[in-house]
Design a protein around this motif. Structure first.
Motif, PDB file in Angstrom:
ATOM      1  N   ARG A  48     -31.235  47.882  21.427  1.00  0.00           N
ATOM      2  CA  ARG A  48     -30.902  48.836  20.352  1.00  0.00           C
ATOM      3  C   ARG A  48     -31.804  50.065  20.460  1.00  0.00           C
ATOM      4  O   ARG A  48     -32.371  50.529  19.468  1.00  0.00           O
ATOM      5  CB  ARG A  48     -31.066  48.160  18.983  1.00  0.00           C
ATOM      6  N   HIS A  49     -31.921  50.567  21.663  1.00  0.00           N
ATOM      7  CA  HIS A  49     -32.826  51.684  21.944  1.00  0.00           C
ATOM      8  C   HIS A  49     -32.502  52.900  21.065  1.00  0.00           C
ATOM      9  O   HIS A  49     -31.343  53.318  20.961  1.00  0.00           O
ATOM     10  CB  HIS A  49     -32.707  52.065  23.422  1.00  0.00           C
ATOM     11  N   ARG A  50     -33.545  53.429  20.409  1.00  0.00           N
ATOM     12  CA  ARG A  50     -33.463  54.609  19.553  1.00  0.00           C
ATOM     13  C   ARG A  50     -32.600  54.400  18.325  1.00  0.00           C
ATOM     14  O   ARG A  50     -32.129  55.365  17.718  1.00  0.00           O
ATOM     15  CB  ARG A  50     -32.965  55.822  20.343  1.00  0.00           C
ATOM     16  N   ALA A  66     -38.293  39.938  20.453  1.00  0.00           N
ATOM     17  CA  ALA A  66     -38.425  41.265  19.867  1.00  0.00           C
ATOM     18  C   ALA A  66     -38.234  42.359  20.909  1.00  0.00           C
ATOM     19  O   ALA A  66     -37.594  43.388  20.634  1.00  0.00           O
ATOM     20  CB  ALA A  66     -39.801  41.407  19.203  1.00  0.00           C
ATOM     21  N   GLY A  67     -38.771  42.158  22.114  1.00  0.00           N
ATOM     22  CA  GLY A  67     -38.643  43.174  23.154  1.00  0.00           C
ATOM     23  C   GLY A  67     -37.210  43.372  23.606  1.00  0.00           C
ATOM     24  O   GLY A  67     -36.744  44.516  23.758  1.00  0.00           O
ATOM     25  N   LEU A  68     -36.489  42.271  23.818  1.00  0.00           N
ATOM     26  CA  LEU A  68     -35.083  42.382  24.205  1.00  0.00           C
ATOM     27  C   LEU A  68     -34.239  42.991  23.083  1.00  0.00           C
ATOM     28  O   LEU A  68     -33.350  43.814  23.336  1.00  0.00           O
ATOM     29  CB  LEU A  68     -34.548  40.989  24.585  1.00  0.00           C
ATOM     30  N   TYR A  69     -34.521  42.587  21.866  1.00  0.00           N
ATOM     31  CA  TYR A  69     -33.776  43.121  20.723  1.00  0.00           C
ATOM     32  C   TYR A  69     -33.983  44.630  20.603  1.00  0.00           C
ATOM     33  O   TYR A  69     -33.027  45.393  20.397  1.00  0.00           O
ATOM     34  CB  TYR A  69     -34.238  42.418  19.445  1.00  0.00           C
ATOM     35  N   ALA A  70     -35.241  45.076  20.754  1.00  0.00           N
ATOM     36  CA  ALA A  70     -35.528  46.505  20.639  1.00  0.00           C
ATOM     37  C   ALA A  70     -34.903  47.295  21.787  1.00  0.00           C
ATOM     38  O   ALA A  70     -34.366  48.390  21.578  1.00  0.00           O
ATOM     39  CB  ALA A  70     -37.042  46.725  20.601  1.00  0.00           C
ATOM     40  N   ALA A  71     -34.968  46.751  23.010  1.00  0.00           N
ATOM     41  CA  ALA A  71     -34.403  47.467  24.159  1.00  0.00           C
ATOM     42  C   ALA A  71     -32.888  47.577  24.059  1.00  0.00           C
ATOM     43  O   ALA A  71     -32.300  48.594  24.441  1.00  0.00           O
ATOM     44  CB  ALA A  71     -34.797  46.748  25.448  1.00  0.00           C
ATOM     45  N   VAL A 130     -38.809  47.274  15.084  1.00  0.00           N
ATOM     46  CA  VAL A 130     -39.613  46.369  15.915  1.00  0.00           C
ATOM     47  C   VAL A 130     -40.874  47.065  16.401  1.00  0.00           C
ATOM     48  O   VAL A 130     -41.963  46.484  16.403  1.00  0.00           O
ATOM     49  CB  VAL A 130     -38.777  45.860  17.108  1.00  0.00           C
ATOM     50  N   MET A 131     -40.777  48.321  16.815  1.00  0.00           N
ATOM     51  CA  MET A 131     -41.948  49.047  17.304  1.00  0.00           C
ATOM     52  C   MET A 131     -42.962  49.298  16.191  1.00  0.00           C
ATOM     53  O   MET A 131     -44.174  49.271  16.423  1.00  0.00           O
ATOM     54  CB  MET A 131     -41.515  50.367  17.941  1.00  0.00           C
ATOM     55  N   SER A 153     -20.569  42.217  29.756  1.00  0.00           N
ATOM     56  CA  SER A 153     -21.049  42.630  28.448  1.00  0.00           C
ATOM     57  C   SER A 153     -22.544  42.943  28.497  1.00  0.00           C
ATOM     58  O   SER A 153     -23.259  42.551  29.423  1.00  0.00           O
ATOM     59  CB  SER A 153     -20.797  41.522  27.413  1.00  0.00           C
ATOM     60  N   GLN A 154     -23.019  43.655  27.464  1.00  0.00           N
ATOM     61  CA  GLN A 154     -24.431  44.017  27.429  1.00  0.00           C
ATOM     62  C   GLN A 154     -25.323  42.781  27.352  1.00  0.00           C
ATOM     63  O   GLN A 154     -26.367  42.710  28.012  1.00  0.00           O
ATOM     64  CB  GLN A 154     -24.715  44.936  26.237  1.00  0.00           C
ATOM     65  N   ARG A 155     -24.927  41.794  26.540  1.00  0.00           N
ATOM     66  CA  ARG A 155     -25.712  40.566  26.423  1.00  0.00           C
ATOM     67  C   ARG A 155     -25.790  39.837  27.752  1.00  0.00           C
ATOM     68  O   ARG A 155     -26.865  39.388  28.175  1.00  0.00           O
ATOM     69  CB  ARG A 155     -25.094  39.663  25.353  1.00  0.00           C
ATOM     70  N   ALA A 156     -24.652  39.728  28.444  1.00  0.00           N
ATOM     71  CA  ALA A 156     -24.643  39.026  29.732  1.00  0.00           C
ATOM     72  C   ALA A 156     -25.464  39.785  30.768  1.00  0.00           C
ATOM     73  O   ALA A 156     -26.177  39.182  31.582  1.00  0.00           O
ATOM     74  CB  ALA A 156     -23.205  38.848  30.214  1.00  0.00           C
ATOM     75  N   ALA A 157     -25.376  41.119  30.757  1.00  0.00           N
ATOM     76  CA  ALA A 157     -26.163  41.909  31.703  1.00  0.00           C
ATOM     77  C   ALA A 157     -27.646  41.748  31.448  1.00  0.00           C
ATOM     78  O   ALA A 157     -28.451  41.672  32.390  1.00  0.00           O
ATOM     79  CB  ALA A 157     -25.762  43.382  31.611  1.00  0.00           C
TER      80      ALA A 157
END
Length: 320
Positions: free
Chosen positions: A123-125, A116-121, A132-133, A226-230
């Motif tokens: 997709r910030h804002r 949940a934390g990675l998913y929310a970060a 999630v928040m 990519s964002q996922r790899a980073a």
């Protein structure tokens, strides 16, 4: 790094000594008499005095404290007043349930919170972050025992997928087995994990967002990563330091927080033993159980310090 761990180990020993003093003083000054409770309110004063002498309650507090510490170091934890059996045997039997329950709850907490934390970060804002928040805030607001009752009503009463309480045992000879035992721990572990996962998800999100703003992450993205790899290669490890620290504290809370949940699900674990021993005024069991929980908390914090030293190279560089 060696001197860092040595200092942490010395701190562990001092903390355990201080915790033992606090536990003994708090329990020793409580009003009431264990001999009076064991014999009943109508017992003769002579019988109460004789039993108190047999239990060693007539000795000075400092002498009893020294004998207790010496017994802990020798592995002699004394005999229970109420159960008339060695305290360590009572505790070890209950740990076979409480420790797997805490480990299962911690595993659920870690999976739910990191995802949940990675998913929310990531997709910030955006809608995913806000959703999630909101769920995390609801999870923090829900008490463990209330959520446990909801789980019983849904999965035990309505759907009848799980038993409402009890523990069949780890052995097939006891009428249970590993599969049935793990199934009996699913709902208690989930009720413990929800609040902890909500807290850890928010901390994971904040830690990941802080690392995402670092220059090395922008450089990696500029090179075509990519964002996922980073996230998985660079961000997660650097964000794990505060997350691992909180996870250690949460695991300690899960060990100590099983008292209410074990009573809701009628599980014969360490928490229920402490509850029954308090009701029976069995101070020697309560004292040893609380000291064991304190030692577990301190040990978990020591392990977290070692993990942080491995994860964070700045600690090792600081030692050099």
């Amino acid at each position: 790094m060696g001197s860092f761990l040595l200092r942490r180990f010395a701190t562990l020993l001092v903390t355990l000594l201080c915790a033992s003093a606090v536990v003994f003083v708090v329990l020793d000054v409580l009003p009431g008499n264990a001999a009076q409770v064991l014999l009943g309110p109508d017992a003769a004063p002579e019988a109460i005095a004789e039993l108190a002498m047999q239990l060693g309650l007539d000795q000075p507090a400092w002498q009893r404290y020294g004998q207790w510490l010496a017994g802990l170091l020798r592995g002699n934890w004394g005999n229970s007043y109420a159960y008339d059996s060695p305290v360590w045997e009572l505790i070890s039997e209950r740990l076979l349930l409480t420790v797997p329950l805490a480990l299962m709850a911690m595993a659920l907490t870690t999976v739910l919170a990191l995802s949940a934390g990675l998913y929310a970060a990531a997709r910030h804002r955006r809608a995913g972050d806000v959703g999630v928040m909101v769920l995390a805030q609801i999870g923090i607001a829900i008490p463990n025992f209330w959520f446990a009752i909801l789980l019983i009503l849904l999965f035990s009463v309505q759907l009848q997928w799980f038993a409402a309480g009890g523990f069949p045992g780890w052995s097939a000879d006891e009428g249970g087995g590993v599969g049935l035992a793990l199934k009996a721990l699913v709902l208690p572990a989930l009720s413990l994990a929800v609040v902890q996962a909500a807290i850890l998800a928010r901390i994971t999100r904040s830690a990941v967002l802080d690392v995402l703003r670092e220059d090395f992450v922008r450089t990696a993205r500029a090179k075509g990563l990519s964002q996922r790899a980073a996230l998985w290669r660079h961000v997660l490890r650097n964000a794990l330091i505060p997350v691992v620290t909180v996870m250690g504290l949460q695991f300690a809370n899960l060990l100590a927080g099983t008292i209410v949940v074990e009573n809701v699900f009628y599980l014969p674990g360490l928490g229920r033993l402490i509850f029954q021993s308090i009701a029976n005024r069995d101070l020697i069991v309560v004292r040893n159980c609380v000291m064991l929980l304190a030692a577990m908390v301190v040990a978990v914090n020591f392990i977290v310090d070692m993990l942080c030293a491995v994860i964070d190279p700045r600690i090792q560089a600081g030692e050099r």
